[in-house]
Design an enzyme around this catalytic site. Structure first.
Site, mmCIF file in Angstrom:
data_model
loop_
_atom_site.group_PDB
_atom_site.id
_atom_site.type_symbol
_atom_site.label_atom_id
_atom_site.label_comp_id
_atom_site.label_asym_id
_atom_site.label_seq_id
_atom_site.Cartn_x
_atom_site.Cartn_y
_atom_site.Cartn_z
ATOM 1 N N GLU A 41 80.993 10.511 119.178
ATOM 2 C CA GLU A 41 80.027 11.605 119.282
ATOM 3 C C GLU A 41 79.534 11.762 120.712
ATOM 4 O OE1 GLU A 41 77.120 10.815 116.195
ATOM 5 O OE2 GLU A 41 78.574 11.389 114.650
ATOM 6 N N GLU A 52 89.943 11.288 112.755
ATOM 7 C CA GLU A 52 91.332 11.690 112.473
ATOM 8 C C GLU A 52 92.014 12.220 113.727
ATOM 9 O OE1 GLU A 52 88.619 12.386 110.789
ATOM 10 O OE2 GLU A 52 89.013 12.814 108.681
HETATM 11 N N1 THU Z 1 83.695 12.984 110.864
HETATM 12 C C1 THU Z 1 84.920 12.413 111.060
HETATM 13 O O1 THU Z 1 85.137 11.652 112.001
HETATM 14 N N2 THU Z 1 85.896 12.715 110.177
HETATM 15 C C2 THU Z 1 85.733 13.494 109.077
HETATM 16 O O2 THU Z 1 86.676 13.694 108.321
HETATM 17 C C3 THU Z 1 84.433 14.105 108.781
HETATM 18 C C4 THU Z 1 83.381 13.902 109.802
HETATM 19 C C5 THU Z 1 82.626 12.623 111.800
HETATM 20 C C6 THU Z 1 82.186 13.695 112.732
HETATM 21 C C7 THU Z 1 80.783 13.232 113.074
HETATM 22 O O3 THU Z 1 80.857 12.280 114.125
HETATM 23 C C8 THU Z 1 80.310 12.524 111.823
HETATM 24 O O4 THU Z 1 81.476 12.264 111.063
HETATM 25 C C9 THU Z 1 79.329 13.334 110.979
HETATM 26 O O5 THU Z 1 79.796 14.605 110.777
#
Ligand code: THU
Length: 127
Positions: A41, A52
């Site tokens: 993030e 992913e």
């Molecule tokens: N996120 C992922 O890494 N993969 C997903 O399939 C869904 C969401 C992450 C993005 C963000 O850092 C956090 O989860 C909350 O949305």
């Protein structure tokens, strides 16, 4: 599957998710190798990157292009991959790629074509 779950759990703490508190680990199986990604993030929220997509980037850097299976682990899982990640996985896995969604209690198996019925490819008009 137990080995893969161990690897996923072992990398959960590598996720960088201070803003959402929602760590995610992805493991892509491609041409007999495994590639990991975690979500990363950013204080400028839209720049955050999903687990992913980071796993796909590691795969491409290693010279692999064919996704056979992808695993996604979240402590709040099983969670579905976001729409953008479905399209990125479709680029390299097509509708037949297996998508295994893991949570602390277990996992469920899908095909990418179920989660993204009509993935975009340049020049393709019909599903
Ligand atoms: N996120 C992922 O890494 N993969 C997903 O399939 C869904 C969401 C992450 C993005 C963000 O850092 C956090 O989860 C909350 O949305």
């Amino acid at each position: 599957m137990e080995k893969v779950r161990e690897i996923l759990l072992a990398h959960l703490e590598r996720a960088y998710a201070p803003y959402s508190g929602f760590p995610v680990v992805a493991l892509v199986e491609a041409e007999g190798e495994m590639f990991l990604g975690v979500n990363v993030e950013n204080a400028s929220f839209p720049l955050s990157q999903c687990a992913e997509r980071n796993a796909v980037a590691a795969m491409v850097l290693a010279g692999k292009r064919r996704i056979d299976r992808v695993h996604v682990y979240s402590p709040r899982g099983p969670i579905p991959p976001c729409g953008g990640c479905r399209q990125v996985l479709f680029e390299f896995g097509g509708a037949g790629a297996e998508v295994v969604l893991h949570g602390p209690e277990g996992y469920r198996v899908h095909r990418l074509g179920e989660l993204l019925p009509w993935g975009f490819r340049l020049g393709q008009k019909d599903p």
